[in-house]
Scaffold this motif. Sequence first.
Motif, mmCIF file in Angstrom:
data_model
loop_
_atom_site.group_PDB
_atom_site.id
_atom_site.type_symbol
_atom_site.label_atom_id
_atom_site.label_comp_id
_atom_site.label_asym_id
_atom_site.label_seq_id
_atom_site.Cartn_x
_atom_site.Cartn_y
_atom_site.Cartn_z
ATOM 1 N N ILE A 152 20.353 55.396 82.893
ATOM 2 C CA ILE A 152 19.487 55.872 83.855
ATOM 3 C C ILE A 152 18.480 56.332 83.043
ATOM 4 O O ILE A 152 17.006 56.089 83.020
ATOM 5 C CB ILE A 152 19.966 56.433 84.939
ATOM 6 N N PHE A 153 18.960 57.239 82.191
ATOM 7 C CA PHE A 153 17.647 57.962 81.297
ATOM 8 C C PHE A 153 17.033 57.039 80.440
ATOM 9 O O PHE A 153 15.894 57.211 80.513
ATOM 10 C CB PHE A 153 18.494 58.987 80.592
ATOM 11 N N ILE A 154 17.454 55.839 79.734
ATOM 12 C CA ILE A 154 16.626 55.012 78.814
ATOM 13 C C ILE A 154 16.278 53.741 79.740
ATOM 14 O O ILE A 154 15.774 52.886 79.121
ATOM 15 C CB ILE A 154 17.583 54.548 77.894
ATOM 16 N N GLY A 155 16.548 53.780 80.945
ATOM 17 C CA GLY A 155 16.320 52.567 81.830
ATOM 18 C C GLY A 155 14.759 52.363 81.997
ATOM 19 O O GLY A 155 13.873 53.111 81.653
ATOM 20 N N ASN A 156 14.327 51.105 82.129
ATOM 21 C CA ASN A 156 13.101 50.619 82.430
ATOM 22 C C ASN A 156 12.174 51.387 83.132
ATOM 23 O O ASN A 156 10.978 52.083 82.799
ATOM 24 C CB ASN A 156 12.719 49.197 82.744
ATOM 25 N N GLU A 157 12.651 51.919 84.432
ATOM 26 C CA GLU A 157 11.902 52.753 85.373
ATOM 27 C C GLU A 157 11.476 54.126 84.558
ATOM 28 O O GLU A 157 10.150 54.462 84.664
ATOM 29 C CB GLU A 157 12.640 53.117 86.432
ATOM 30 N N ILE B 37 8.798 53.862 81.858
ATOM 31 C CA ILE B 37 7.359 53.532 82.535
ATOM 32 C C ILE B 37 7.139 55.098 82.816
ATOM 33 O O ILE B 37 5.794 55.401 82.294
ATOM 34 C CB ILE B 37 7.325 52.557 83.449
ATOM 35 N N LEU B 38 7.777 55.878 83.313
ATOM 36 C CA LEU B 38 7.428 57.215 83.772
ATOM 37 C C LEU B 38 6.886 57.912 82.521
ATOM 38 O O LEU B 38 6.156 58.698 82.560
ATOM 39 C CB LEU B 38 8.449 57.686 84.575
ATOM 40 N N ARG B 39 7.778 57.938 81.528
ATOM 41 C CA ARG B 39 7.635 58.781 80.411
ATOM 42 C C ARG B 39 6.314 58.276 79.714
ATOM 43 O O ARG B 39 5.445 58.975 79.247
ATOM 44 C CB ARG B 39 8.753 58.596 79.175
ATOM 45 N N ASP B 40 5.980 56.886 79.598
ATOM 46 C CA ASP B 40 4.759 56.396 79.024
ATOM 47 C C ASP B 40 3.690 56.787 79.774
ATOM 48 O O ASP B 40 2.599 57.343 79.260
ATOM 49 C CB ASP B 40 4.648 54.957 78.919
ATOM 50 N N LYS B 41 3.713 56.833 81.076
ATOM 51 C CA LYS B 41 2.627 57.376 81.971
ATOM 52 C C LYS B 41 2.425 58.939 81.688
ATOM 53 O O LYS B 41 1.180 59.294 81.430
ATOM 54 C CB LYS B 41 2.968 57.247 83.634
ATOM 55 N N PHE C 286 30.359 62.053 94.480
ATOM 56 C CA PHE C 286 29.339 61.322 94.559
ATOM 57 C C PHE C 286 28.891 60.309 93.443
ATOM 58 O O PHE C 286 29.681 60.600 92.287
ATOM 59 C CB PHE C 286 28.033 62.359 94.657
ATOM 60 N N ARG C 287 28.286 59.357 93.531
ATOM 61 C CA ARG C 287 27.882 58.750 92.535
ATOM 62 C C ARG C 287 26.572 58.779 91.888
ATOM 63 O O ARG C 287 25.530 58.842 92.710
ATOM 64 C CB ARG C 287 27.866 57.081 93.509
ATOM 65 N N ILE C 288 26.576 58.363 90.735
ATOM 66 C CA ILE C 288 25.372 58.494 90.065
ATOM 67 C C ILE C 288 24.937 56.990 89.769
ATOM 68 O O ILE C 288 25.631 56.417 89.292
ATOM 69 C CB ILE C 288 25.350 59.247 88.755
ATOM 70 N N GLY C 289 23.696 56.695 90.190
ATOM 71 C CA GLY C 289 23.123 55.163 89.649
ATOM 72 C C GLY C 289 23.439 54.469 90.907
ATOM 73 O O GLY C 289 23.184 54.908 92.054
ATOM 74 N N ASN C 290 23.163 53.102 90.496
ATOM 75 C CA ASN C 290 23.217 52.091 91.593
ATOM 76 C C ASN C 290 23.893 51.054 90.978
ATOM 77 O O ASN C 290 24.461 51.095 89.813
ATOM 78 C CB ASN C 290 21.651 51.746 91.995
ATOM 79 N N GLU C 291 23.584 49.528 91.547
ATOM 80 C CA GLU C 291 24.225 48.583 91.012
ATOM 81 C C GLU C 291 23.748 48.078 89.629
ATOM 82 O O GLU C 291 24.189 47.476 88.935
ATOM 83 C CB GLU C 291 23.891 47.498 92.003
ATOM 84 N N LYS C 292 22.519 48.545 89.433
ATOM 85 C CA LYS C 292 21.779 48.335 88.212
ATOM 86 C C LYS C 292 22.185 49.043 87.040
ATOM 87 O O LYS C 292 22.428 48.902 85.861
ATOM 88 C CB LYS C 292 20.152 48.529 88.254
ATOM 89 N N TYR C 293 22.382 50.570 87.397
ATOM 90 C CA TYR C 293 22.725 51.519 86.239
ATOM 91 C C TYR C 293 24.071 52.221 86.746
ATOM 92 O O TYR C 293 24.008 52.837 88.062
ATOM 93 C CB TYR C 293 21.630 52.409 86.171
ATOM 94 N N THR C 294 24.838 52.354 85.872
ATOM 95 C CA THR C 294 26.095 52.841 86.215
ATOM 96 C C THR C 294 26.639 54.262 85.390
ATOM 97 O O THR C 294 27.256 54.814 85.802
ATOM 98 C CB THR C 294 27.419 52.045 86.325
ATOM 99 N N LYS C 295 25.593 54.168 84.450
ATOM 100 C CA LYS C 295 26.030 55.285 83.612
ATOM 101 C C LYS C 295 24.550 56.226 83.286
ATOM 102 O O LYS C 295 23.665 55.601 83.566
ATOM 103 C CB LYS C 295 26.281 54.933 82.051
ATOM 104 N N LEU C 296 24.657 57.482 83.297
ATOM 105 C CA LEU C 296 23.771 58.545 83.467
ATOM 106 C C LEU C 296 22.757 58.115 81.932
ATOM 107 O O LEU C 296 21.440 58.151 82.296
ATOM 108 C CB LEU C 296 24.067 60.022 83.165
ATOM 109 N N ASN C 297 23.250 57.783 80.872
ATOM 110 C CA ASN C 297 22.420 57.293 79.788
ATOM 111 C C ASN C 297 21.527 56.092 80.299
ATOM 112 O O ASN C 297 20.606 55.927 79.886
ATOM 113 C CB ASN C 297 23.434 57.165 78.605
#
Length: 75
Positions: A20-25, A28-32, A7-18
């Motif tokens: 994804i974790f530090i990504g903008n989305e 925003i979730l953590r800030d909320k 299975f694939r983790i991520g998408n065309e924007k994020y290819t590494k788990l790290n």
Amino acid sequence: MLLNYHFRIGNEKYTKLNDIFIGNENKILRDKMLNGERIDGCNKCYIDETIGKKSYRQLFNERYLNEKNIQSVSY
């Protein structure tokens, strides 16, 4: 029987788990969450906490809060 899961983790924007974790989305979730805003996807934890049961969020925080790699994440 040997099962082989691919299975694939991520998408065309994020290819590494790290990424994804530090990504903008997730930022925003953590800030909320840090601002006390309720997140729709977290309703099970809110319900568990309301009835006095430890939620997955609380258990995760208890277990990993002092981990060096959790604390050292920069945004």
